[in-house]
Design a protein around this motif. Sequence first.
Motif, mmCIF file in Angstrom:
data_model
loop_
_atom_site.group_PDB
_atom_site.id
_atom_site.type_symbol
_atom_site.label_atom_id
_atom_site.label_comp_id
_atom_site.label_asym_id
_atom_site.label_seq_id
_atom_site.Cartn_x
_atom_site.Cartn_y
_atom_site.Cartn_z
ATOM 1 N N LEU A 1 5.500 -5.743 2.711
ATOM 2 C CA LEU A 1 4.422 -6.573 2.179
ATOM 3 C C LEU A 1 3.312 -6.736 3.209
ATOM 4 O O LEU A 1 2.125 -6.582 2.899
ATOM 5 C CB LEU A 1 4.967 -7.933 1.753
ATOM 6 N N LEU A 2 3.687 -7.036 4.451
ATOM 7 C CA LEU A 2 2.687 -7.195 5.509
ATOM 8 C C LEU A 2 1.938 -5.897 5.787
ATOM 9 O O LEU A 2 0.725 -5.903 6.006
ATOM 10 C CB LEU A 2 3.344 -7.718 6.785
ATOM 11 N N LEU A 3 2.647 -4.780 5.782
ATOM 12 C CA LEU A 3 1.981 -3.487 5.973
ATOM 13 C C LEU A 3 0.962 -3.235 4.861
ATOM 14 O O LEU A 3 -0.137 -2.718 5.114
ATOM 15 C CB LEU A 3 3.010 -2.355 6.006
ATOM 16 N N GLY A 4 1.313 -3.582 3.640
ATOM 17 C CA GLY A 4 0.381 -3.419 2.526
ATOM 18 C C GLY A 4 -0.844 -4.305 2.662
ATOM 19 O O GLY A 4 -1.972 -3.888 2.394
ATOM 20 N N LEU A 5 -0.640 -5.561 3.103
ATOM 21 C CA LEU A 5 -1.766 -6.467 3.297
ATOM 22 C C LEU A 5 -2.690 -5.977 4.412
ATOM 23 O O LEU A 5 -3.913 -6.021 4.277
ATOM 24 C CB LEU A 5 -1.253 -7.872 3.614
ATOM 25 N N VAL A 6 -2.103 -5.512 5.501
ATOM 26 C CA VAL A 6 -2.908 -4.982 6.609
ATOM 27 C C VAL A 6 -3.703 -3.775 6.145
ATOM 28 O O VAL A 6 -4.903 -3.652 6.436
ATOM 29 C CB VAL A 6 -2.007 -4.625 7.821
ATOM 30 N N ASN A 7 -3.080 -2.887 5.400
ATOM 31 C CA ASN A 7 -3.767 -1.707 4.894
ATOM 32 C C ASN A 7 -4.927 -2.112 3.983
ATOM 33 O O ASN A 7 -6.016 -1.552 4.073
ATOM 34 C CB ASN A 7 -2.790 -0.795 4.141
ATOM 35 N N MET A 8 -4.700 -3.091 3.125
ATOM 36 C CA MET A 8 -5.744 -3.532 2.210
ATOM 37 C C MET A 8 -6.903 -4.192 2.972
ATOM 38 O O MET A 8 -8.072 -3.913 2.692
ATOM 39 C CB MET A 8 -5.168 -4.513 1.195
ATOM 40 N N LEU A 9 -6.588 -5.054 3.939
ATOM 41 C CA LEU A 9 -7.631 -5.754 4.683
ATOM 42 C C LEU A 9 -8.459 -4.813 5.550
ATOM 43 O O LEU A 9 -9.633 -5.059 5.799
ATOM 44 C CB LEU A 9 -7.018 -6.862 5.535
ATOM 45 N N ARG A 10 -7.859 -3.754 6.010
ATOM 46 C CA ARG A 10 -8.582 -2.780 6.830
ATOM 47 C C ARG A 10 -9.345 -1.767 5.979
ATOM 48 O O ARG A 10 -10.034 -0.903 6.518
ATOM 49 C CB ARG A 10 -7.621 -2.022 7.736
ATOM 50 N N GLY A 11 -9.200 -1.853 4.664
ATOM 51 C CA GLY A 11 -9.876 -0.898 3.791
ATOM 52 C C GLY A 11 -9.230 0.472 3.846
ATOM 53 O O GLY A 11 -9.911 1.487 3.767
ATOM 54 N N GLY A 12 -7.913 0.488 3.957
ATOM 55 C CA GLY A 12 -7.173 1.745 4.066
ATOM 56 C C GLY A 12 -7.125 2.513 2.758
ATOM 57 O O GLY A 12 -7.718 2.125 1.748
ATOM 58 N N SER A 13 -6.394 3.571 2.789
ATOM 59 C CA SER A 13 -6.277 4.475 1.651
ATOM 60 C C SER A 13 -5.628 3.776 0.457
ATOM 61 O O SER A 13 -4.647 3.049 0.592
ATOM 62 C CB SER A 13 -5.428 5.683 2.049
ATOM 63 N N ALA A 14 -6.192 4.033 -0.722
ATOM 64 C CA ALA A 14 -5.610 3.486 -1.955
ATOM 65 C C ALA A 14 -4.246 4.109 -2.222
ATOM 66 O O ALA A 14 -3.350 3.440 -2.758
ATOM 67 C CB ALA A 14 -6.546 3.723 -3.129
ATOM 68 N N ASN A 15 -4.070 5.370 -1.847
ATOM 69 C CA ASN A 15 -2.771 6.023 -2.041
ATOM 70 C C ASN A 15 -1.694 5.350 -1.198
ATOM 71 O O ASN A 15 -0.567 5.159 -1.653
ATOM 72 C CB ASN A 15 -2.847 7.508 -1.689
#
Length: 60
Positions: free
Chosen positions: A17-31
């Motif tokens: 869950l935290l990895l997903g939140l970090v990815n989302m907040l950093r504007g990471g890949s949608a995939n």
Amino acid sequence: MSAAIVPVAVGAVAIVLLLGLVNMLRGGSANTSQRLMRLRVILQFIAILVILGVVWWRSG
């Protein structure tokens, strides 16, 4: 043994869950976000099964 497996299962869900939140907040890949979301749902299912199994094991 059963007392240790529940925190491991819940911790795995929290980490993903935290990895997903970090990815989302950093504007990471949608995939990557989709992959992490799928993994989180699978891990939540496993965590629920583990918790139910421990409750069943301790009640018997």
